[in-house]
Design a protein around this motif. Structure first.
Motif, mmCIF file in Angstrom:
data_model
loop_
_atom_site.group_PDB
_atom_site.id
_atom_site.type_symbol
_atom_site.label_atom_id
_atom_site.label_comp_id
_atom_site.label_asym_id
_atom_site.label_seq_id
_atom_site.Cartn_x
_atom_site.Cartn_y
_atom_site.Cartn_z
ATOM 1 N N TYR A 1 -9.647 -0.567 -0.225
ATOM 2 C CA TYR A 1 -10.427 -0.052 0.840
ATOM 3 C C TYR A 1 -11.554 -0.338 0.336
ATOM 4 O O TYR A 1 -12.304 -0.394 -0.777
ATOM 5 N N LEU B 1 -13.872 3.804 6.192
ATOM 6 C CA LEU B 1 -13.161 3.077 5.295
ATOM 7 C C LEU B 1 -12.587 1.889 5.789
ATOM 8 O O LEU B 1 -11.833 2.001 6.915
ATOM 9 N N ALA C 1 -9.767 -1.025 5.511
ATOM 10 C CA ALA C 1 -8.718 -1.391 4.686
ATOM 11 C C ALA C 1 -8.689 -3.005 4.530
ATOM 12 O O ALA C 1 -9.314 -3.597 5.415
#
Length: 144
Positions: free
Chosen positions: A84, A102, A104
């Motif tokens: 992340y 966040l 990914a």
């Protein structure tokens, strides 16, 4: 601490797959997170996930170094690893982030907007354990 939040998750194509509000209570490695759809509790060694609509519970060990966001969401903020990229957008007068994003590596985006944060002096330890008596008809999958 108790944190009230709004959580939005978007998949790789940018489609919103979840948008809802909830709360999380945390003390050290223990936490309890609840939204209208799910309840996740962890005492630092065992994590229980209750899916309300399907009346299902999954019990699993907590992986100290797994990097899984649900093993310890706040540890992830301290050490995001390689899965992340984390951005903290704005802070209030107490230093509490207003928004945490966040991203990914696969392109999914998770946005946590903090609505309120307060301290709780000493929560009941039972808060961080699923009491199976509260879910007498739930299907339980034990992955320990």
């Amino acid at each position: 601490a108790t944190l009230s939040f709004n959580f939005k998750a978007a998949d790789v194509q940018g489609n919103v797959v979840y948008d809802g509000a909830g709360t999380v209570v945390t003390v050290g490695k223990n936490y309890r997170m609840e939204t209208e759809d799910i309840l996740v509790v962890s005492d630092g060694s065992l994590k229980g996930v209750y899916q309300k609509k399907t009346d299902e519970i999954v019990l699993m060990p907590v992986g100290e170094e797994s990097g899984e966001i649900m093993d310890n969401p706040f540890a992830l903020l301290q050490n995001p690893g390689t899965d992340y990229d984390i951005s903290v957008l704005g802070k209030d007068s107490k230093g509490i982030p207003r928004e945490i994003v966040l991203k990914a590596k696969n392109g999914a985006v998770y946005t946590l907007t903090v609505k309120n944060c307060s301290a709780i002096p000493s929560p009941d330890p039972g808060l961080f354990v699923l009491d199976m008596q509260d879910y007498p008809n739930a299907v339980v999958t034990d992955l320990r």
